[in-house]
Write an enzyme that holds these catalytic residues in place. Structure first.
Site, PDB file in Angstrom:
ATOM      1  N   CYS A 270      40.044  35.249  40.481  1.00 17.19           N
ATOM      2  CA  CYS A 270      40.786  34.158  41.123  1.00 17.19           C
ATOM      3  C   CYS A 270      40.287  32.798  40.643  1.00 17.19           C
ATOM      4  O   CYS A 270      40.672  31.772  41.203  1.00 17.19           O
ATOM      5  CB  CYS A 270      40.681  34.256  42.648  1.00 17.19           C
ATOM      6  SG  CYS A 270      39.003  34.155  43.300  1.00 17.19           S
TER       7      CYS A 270
ATOM      8  N   GLU B 232      45.378  33.291  39.119  1.00 18.39           N
ATOM      9  CA  GLU B 232      44.866  34.655  39.298  1.00 18.39           C
ATOM     10  C   GLU B 232      45.104  35.376  37.980  1.00 18.39           C
ATOM     11  O   GLU B 232      46.208  35.319  37.415  1.00 18.39           O
ATOM     12  CB  GLU B 232      45.608  35.358  40.432  1.00 18.39           C
ATOM     13  CG  GLU B 232      44.952  36.632  40.902  1.00 18.39           C
ATOM     14  CD  GLU B 232      44.144  36.448  42.174  1.00 18.39           C
ATOM     15  OE1 GLU B 232      43.459  37.384  42.585  1.00 18.39           O
ATOM     16  OE2 GLU B 232      44.214  35.346  42.756  1.00 18.39           O
TER      17      GLU B 232
ATOM     18  N   GLN C 124      46.063  39.929  50.492  1.00 19.34           N
ATOM     19  CA  GLN C 124      46.745  39.226  49.418  1.00 19.34           C
ATOM     20  C   GLN C 124      47.891  38.411  50.018  1.00 19.34           C
ATOM     21  O   GLN C 124      48.760  38.968  50.693  1.00 19.34           O
ATOM     22  CB  GLN C 124      47.297  40.221  48.395  1.00 19.34           C
ATOM     23  CG  GLN C 124      46.234  41.030  47.668  1.00 19.34           C
ATOM     24  CD  GLN C 124      45.447  40.205  46.663  1.00 19.34           C
ATOM     25  OE1 GLN C 124      45.830  39.096  46.307  1.00 19.34           O
ATOM     26  NE2 GLN C 124      44.334  40.762  46.193  1.00 19.34           N
TER      27      GLN C 124
ATOM     28  N   TYR D 142      33.537  44.946  45.595  1.00 25.16           N
ATOM     29  CA  TYR D 142      34.388  43.991  46.328  1.00 25.16           C
ATOM     30  C   TYR D 142      35.764  44.616  46.653  1.00 25.16           C
ATOM     31  O   TYR D 142      36.807  44.012  46.415  1.00 25.16           O
ATOM     32  CB  TYR D 142      34.618  42.695  45.528  1.00 25.16           C
ATOM     33  CG  TYR D 142      33.436  42.149  44.778  1.00 25.16           C
ATOM     34  CD1 TYR D 142      32.502  41.327  45.421  1.00 25.16           C
ATOM     35  CD2 TYR D 142      33.242  42.413  43.437  1.00 25.16           C
ATOM     36  CE1 TYR D 142      31.429  40.791  44.726  1.00 25.16           C
ATOM     37  CE2 TYR D 142      32.170  41.894  42.729  1.00 25.16           C
ATOM     38  CZ  TYR D 142      31.260  41.087  43.383  1.00 25.16           C
ATOM     39  OH  TYR D 142      30.191  40.568  42.692  1.00 25.16           O
TER      40      TYR D 142
END
Length: 360
Positions: free
Chosen positions: A318, A352, A185, A213
C-alpha cells in the site's frame, strides 16, 4: 471536493499513478493496471455529524485547510450507502433521542447486500430505553441490517457487529466476516481484482505457502487451493478470530492461522519455541512461497531478509516508496516476474500494487 468523483479525469489519474509506480520500481514486467469503478466504489464511509439549531448534516474536514465541508452526497460510496445517507439523516433529525449529541456515523456495506450503521455519541446511551427503541425502529424502517450504538466505553449491538461479504473471484464465491471497526478492504471491486491476480501468480508454485499479515484470511483463503498447505500469521486477536470463522465458512481444510507478529515468525523458523505454535509442526512444511501484505512502513529488516529465503515471493503493497526500498534488497536474489497496480483509492495519491518474484 471531498467525497466527490471526477470520471472525466479517471484515465489521466490512473496513468499518473502508473507512471509514478513505474519510476519507483526497478522494472515492471508483465504489468497490469486494474481499474476501479469510476464512482460508488467505497464500501466503508465515516462522517462527522454537525448540528446547527434545528439542522444536522454530514461533514468531513479538508485535510489541507482543516475547514469543515458539508457533505450532501457521497458518490464515492457504494450505491447502498449513497442511497441511505439522506433518508437516515432525515430520520435522525426527526427523532430527538437519536439526534441528541450524535457525533459520528460510520457505514459498512457489502456487495452481498448487508448494511451495518454505527451511531457514535458524546453522551451515555447504555440503559437508555428510548434510544434503544428508536434504534430498533430505525433498523426496521430503513435498509439497515445491523445497528451499533457507541459512546465512551459503551457499545450496544443490534444485533451483530459484523457483516459477511461475498467476493466473486474466477467464478468462485469467497465469504468473509468483516467486523465493525476492524480493517477490511475498502474497495470490494479492487479486492476481487487483487485476489484474482494473486491466484494467477501462484497457480503453478506448488509446495506450501507461508503468509504474514494475513488479517481476516482475505488472501490466504482464496490462495489455499494453489498449495498443499498454508500457514498464515496475524498479530491482531480480532482478525485471527474472524479468520477462523472465514476458514470454516469457506470449508478450507489446508489452512492454519496462528497469532504471531512477523518478527516472531522469523524467530520461530529459526528454532524459537512459541506456545501458540504447540500444535503446529513447522518442520513438516515445505514452504515454496511466501506472501506478505505489510503496513505502509513496509517490511522490517529481519522480515525483508527472511522473505529472500523462499523461491517465490508475492508482495502486496500500500506504499510504493517502501516497496521500492524493500525491492532493493529482494532483487539481489530474486527476479521480478509480474507487477500490478490496483486502483484501490481513485482520485487520491494512494497506490496499491503487487509484485511477484522468483529466485534467480
Amino acid at each position: 471536493m471531498l467525497c466527490q468523483v471526477f470520471p472525466e479525469n479517471y484515465a489521466q489519474q490512473l496513468q499518473e499513478k502508473t507512471t509514478r509506480l513505474t519510476e519507483l520500481l526497478p522494472s515492471v514486467p508483465n504489468f497490469e493496471a486494474f481499474e476501479s469503478p469510476k464512482s460508488h466504489f467505497r464500501a466503508r464511509a465515516e462522517f462527522r455529524i454537525w448540528h446547527e439549531e434545528d439542522d444536522s448534516f454530514y461533514i468531513m474536514f479538508d485535510q489541507e485547510t482543516k475547514q469543515k465541508v458539508k457533505i450532501d452526497a457521497c458518490p464515492m460510496a457504494i450505491q447502498p450507502i449513497a442511497d441511505l445517507m439522506q433518508p437516515l439523516m432525515a430520520e435522525i433529525k426527526s427523532t430527538p433521542v437519536l439526534r441528541s449529541k450524535l457525533f459520528q456515523i460510520d457505514f459498512l456495506a457489502t456487495l452481498s447486500g448487508e448494511m451495518l450503521v454505527t451511531l457514535i455519541y458524546r453522551r451515555p446511551i447504555e440503559g437508555d430505553d428510548a434510544w434503544l427503541s428508536a434504534a430498533n425502529a430505525l433498523k426496521e424502517k430503513l435498509p439497515i441490517t445491523h445497528i451499533i450504538g457507541r459512546a465512551r466505553k459503551q457499545k450496544i449491538v443490534l444485533d451483530q457487529d459484523f457483516v459477511t461479504e461475498t467476493l466473486n473471484v474466477d467464478g468462485k464465491p469467497f465469504r468473509y466476516q468483516q467486523i465493525e471497526n476492524s480493517f477490511t478492504q475498502p474497495n470490494p471491486f479492487m479486492a476481487q481484482s487483487m485476489l484474482h491476480w494473486a491466484r494467477k501468480q501462484t497457480q503453478n508454485c506448488g509446495g506450501d505457502l507461508i503468509e504474514l499479515y494475513c488479517g481476516n484470511g482475505n488472501f490466504s483463503i482464496a490462495l489455499a487451493e494453489n498449495f498443499n498447505r498454508v500457514l498464515a500469521t496475524e498479530i491482531s486477536k480480532t482478525s485471527v478470530a474472524s479468520a477462523q470463522v472465514n476458514i470454516a465458512d469457506n470449508q478450507i481444510d489446508n489452512l492454519v492461522i496462528v497469532k504471531l507478529a512477523a518478527e516472531e515468525v522469523t524467530e520461530a523458523l529459526n528454532g524459537r519455541e512459541f506456545f501458540r505454535l504447540k500444535d503446529v509442526d513447522l518442520s513438516s512444511y515445505d514452504f515454496s512461497t511466501i506472501f506478505v501484505d505489510p503496513p505502509r512502513s513496509g517490511l522490517d529488516d529481519l522480515t525483508r531478509q527472511m522473505v529472500t529465503e523462499y523461491d517465490n515471493i508475492l508482495y502486496i503493497s500500500c506504499n510504493p516508496e517502501t516497496l521500492a526500498r524493500d525491492l532493493e534488497v529482494i532483487c539481489q536474489s530474486h527476479e521480478l516476474v509480474s507487477t500490478a497496480l490496483f486502483d484501490q483509492f481513485p482520485y487520491s495519491h494512494h497506490i496499491e500494487s503487487g509484485v511477484f518474484l522468483k529466485r534467480r
